[in-house]
Design a protein around this motif. Structure first.
Motif, PDB file in Angstrom:
ATOM      1  N   GLU A 140     -17.501 -33.064  24.075  1.00  0.00           N
ATOM      2  CA  GLU A 140     -18.155 -33.124  22.771  1.00  0.00           C
ATOM      3  C   GLU A 140     -19.554 -32.539  22.860  1.00  0.00           C
ATOM      4  O   GLU A 140     -20.306 -32.812  23.801  1.00  0.00           O
ATOM      5  CB  GLU A 140     -18.232 -34.568  22.277  1.00  0.00           C
ATOM      6  N   ASN A 141     -19.924 -31.721  21.892  1.00  0.00           N
ATOM      7  CA  ASN A 141     -21.258 -31.127  21.872  1.00  0.00           C
ATOM      8  C   ASN A 141     -22.305 -32.224  21.699  1.00  0.00           C
ATOM      9  O   ASN A 141     -22.148 -33.103  20.840  1.00  0.00           O
ATOM     10  CB  ASN A 141     -21.350 -30.119  20.736  1.00  0.00           C
ATOM     11  N   VAL A 144     -23.451 -33.217  18.218  1.00  0.00           N
ATOM     12  CA  VAL A 144     -22.550 -34.081  17.467  1.00  0.00           C
ATOM     13  C   VAL A 144     -22.679 -35.530  17.939  1.00  0.00           C
ATOM     14  O   VAL A 144     -22.821 -36.452  17.124  1.00  0.00           O
ATOM     15  CB  VAL A 144     -21.098 -33.596  17.613  1.00  0.00           C
ATOM     16  N   THR A 145     -22.642 -35.734  19.248  1.00  0.00           N
ATOM     17  CA  THR A 145     -22.736 -37.092  19.789  1.00  0.00           C
ATOM     18  C   THR A 145     -23.993 -37.799  19.293  1.00  0.00           C
ATOM     19  O   THR A 145     -23.941 -38.929  18.776  1.00  0.00           O
ATOM     20  CB  THR A 145     -22.758 -37.058  21.331  1.00  0.00           C
ATOM     21  N   SER A 164     -16.899 -33.930  12.072  1.00  0.00           N
ATOM     22  CA  SER A 164     -16.836 -32.833  13.032  1.00  0.00           C
ATOM     23  C   SER A 164     -15.387 -32.462  13.280  1.00  0.00           C
ATOM     24  O   SER A 164     -14.467 -33.199  12.916  1.00  0.00           O
ATOM     25  CB  SER A 164     -17.524 -33.221  14.350  1.00  0.00           C
ATOM     26  N   ASP A 166     -12.737 -30.769  16.421  1.00  0.00           N
ATOM     27  CA  ASP A 166     -12.521 -30.373  17.808  1.00  0.00           C
ATOM     28  C   ASP A 166     -11.311 -29.444  17.894  1.00  0.00           C
ATOM     29  O   ASP A 166     -10.513 -29.333  16.960  1.00  0.00           O
ATOM     30  CB  ASP A 166     -12.265 -31.597  18.693  1.00  0.00           C
ATOM     31  N   THR A 182     -15.995 -29.191  20.838  1.00  0.00           N
ATOM     32  CA  THR A 182     -16.385 -29.249  19.431  1.00  0.00           C
ATOM     33  C   THR A 182     -16.476 -27.853  18.834  1.00  0.00           C
ATOM     34  O   THR A 182     -17.138 -26.972  19.385  1.00  0.00           O
ATOM     35  CB  THR A 182     -17.743 -29.946  19.281  1.00  0.00           C
TER      36      THR A 182
END
Length: 419
Positions: A140-141, A144-145, A164, A166, A182
């Motif tokens: 996950e980028n 985004v997290t 988001s 994926d 992502t």
């Protein structure tokens, strides 16, 4: 063959293509369906590290603008970048679970460099922005997290996170042969905001006091640190972490000293600060912004700030950007950014403007909820590390700007530096 050649040539010309230092060597790794489009994943393995690019394409009957055409199909139709194709953009938003029933228009922002951002109008007003990541990575980028976590915590210092997307793609280097990462995410579009760098630069140029804005920024950064520390993993800075961090400082110092004589002259004094930082108490490590400066904050009309772009340092491997880090590193980045604003602003009393802004920022951060204790020696070392890195960058790319980080190094080496 023409399609591949035209596509490769188009990608190599884009601002988000990061391989400008070498001749590209593209190959199509995967082709995936996308809303009203096709997603091509292009691997460029000609550089020091392979890079995977997301290139969604749409086939249309006739172009609205000749410049957007990538290639013309032999059987008719024109291939364009799908980010400028409203059905694709709206379809991506819908796949995230966002209500698109009121969307009345889309447009691509032209100022973006490493990614592509699309703004959506609802009932004629811009309300949503989607960031499409051009370079893809497994996992996950961090943008985004972090933004999802902060939004879920009700943080007033970031735009509201909306969703988001994926995807998976082949990766022979992983045990199952598949990577997952992502593609894009969406959040509230903030109307009437101004780039923090522009706001600060204008104030420095006009010799206007920036104290109130700097204090608000210090409060915002502390609030983000507090929320991230509460929601995501934190760890004690063990001896291995400390040793590895300082080793990184010294590697960057050695590189700068080899290329910038003025840094070589200050090598021992800088390294003395690094040595002292080894002996100081370090705060717990946690998620941070990782690349914080005035260009990563937005001034909103009511006088507050929103912090954006939590991807971390662009040159660091993606897996490293998710590792818990030192919160004071964000503080050091912002302190250096004030120096740059004052220097570029060109006011005769620029150093005084920067110093007063830095003090206001530091005072507000240390007194705000969520802040991490700032050991002065450790913060000094982090400021030096940032300025040392800047000196290498400026020497290579903008020699006329080299005095800016060198002045920052001297200021951080002064006995009274940072208290």
């Amino acid at each position: 063959m023409r399609f591949t050649d035209d596509l490769n040539a188009w990608v190599a010309r884009q601002r988000w293509y990061a391989g400008k230092s070498h001749a590209p060597r593209f190959r199509i790794l995967d082709v995936q369906p996308a809303p009203e489009a096709t997603r091509y994943l292009l691997m460029d393995d000609a550089g020091a590290l392979p890079a995977l690019y997301q290139v969604p394409l749409a086939l249309i009957a006739s172009p609205c603008d000749a410049e957007e055409v990538i290639t013309e199909e032999p059987d008719g139709g024109y291939v364009i970048d799908a980010t400028g194709h409203p059905p694709f953009a709206i379809g991506m938003l819908a796949q995230m679970g966002v209500d698109v029933s009121r969307v009345t228009g889309t447009r691509v922002l032209t100022a973006e460099q490493s990614n592509t951002s699309i703004v959506f109008d609802q009932d004629g007003e811009p309300t949503i922005i989607l960031k499409l990541f051009r370079t893809l990575h497994h996992g996950e980028n961090p943008d985004v997290t972090v933004q999802r976590v902060l939004s879920a915590a009700g943080s007033p210092h970031v735009p509201r996170f909306l969703g988001s997307l994926d995807a998976e793609w082949p990766d022979v280097g992983r045990e199952p042969g598949i990577a997952r990462g992502t593609l894009c995410f969406a959040q509230d579009f903030l109307r009437g905001v101004r780039d923090g760098w522009e706001v600060a630069l204008e104030a420095a140029r006009e010799r206007r006091d920036f104290g109130e804005a700097a204090r608000a920024l210090g409060i915002a950064v502390a609030g983000v640190h507090g929320a991230l520390g509460a929601a995501l993993e934190t760890v004690d800075a063990g001896s291995e972490d400390v040793t590895a961090t300082v080793a990184g400082w010294r590697r960057r110092l050695a590189t700068a000293a080899a290329e910038v004589p003025a840094v070589a002259d200050r090598f021992d004094a800088i390294d003395d600060v690094y040595r002292l930082a080894l002996e100081r108490p370090w705060p717990r490590l946690q998620r941070i912004h990782g690349d914080l400066h005035l260009g990563q904050v937005l001034a909103v009309p009511d006088g507050g700030w929103r912090i954006v772009d939590f991807e971390g340092e662009p040159l660091r491997p993606m897996e490293e950007r998710a590792i818990p880090d030192l919160p004071p590193r964000d503080v050091a980045g912002m302190l250096r950014s004030f120096d740059y604003a004052s220097a570029v602003g060109g006011a005769p009393d620029g150093a005084e403007w920067a110093a007063s802004s830095q003090k206001a920022f530091l005072d507000a951060y240390t007194g705000a909820s969520g802040s991490v204790e700032l050991d002065p020696v450790l913060l000094r070392a982090l400021v030096l590390d940032k300025a040392v890195y800047e000196s290498t960058y400026e020497a290579r790319n903008r020699p006329d700007w080299l005095p800016v980080p060198l002045a920052g190094i001297d200021a951080a080496l002064a006995p009274q530096a940072l208290g």
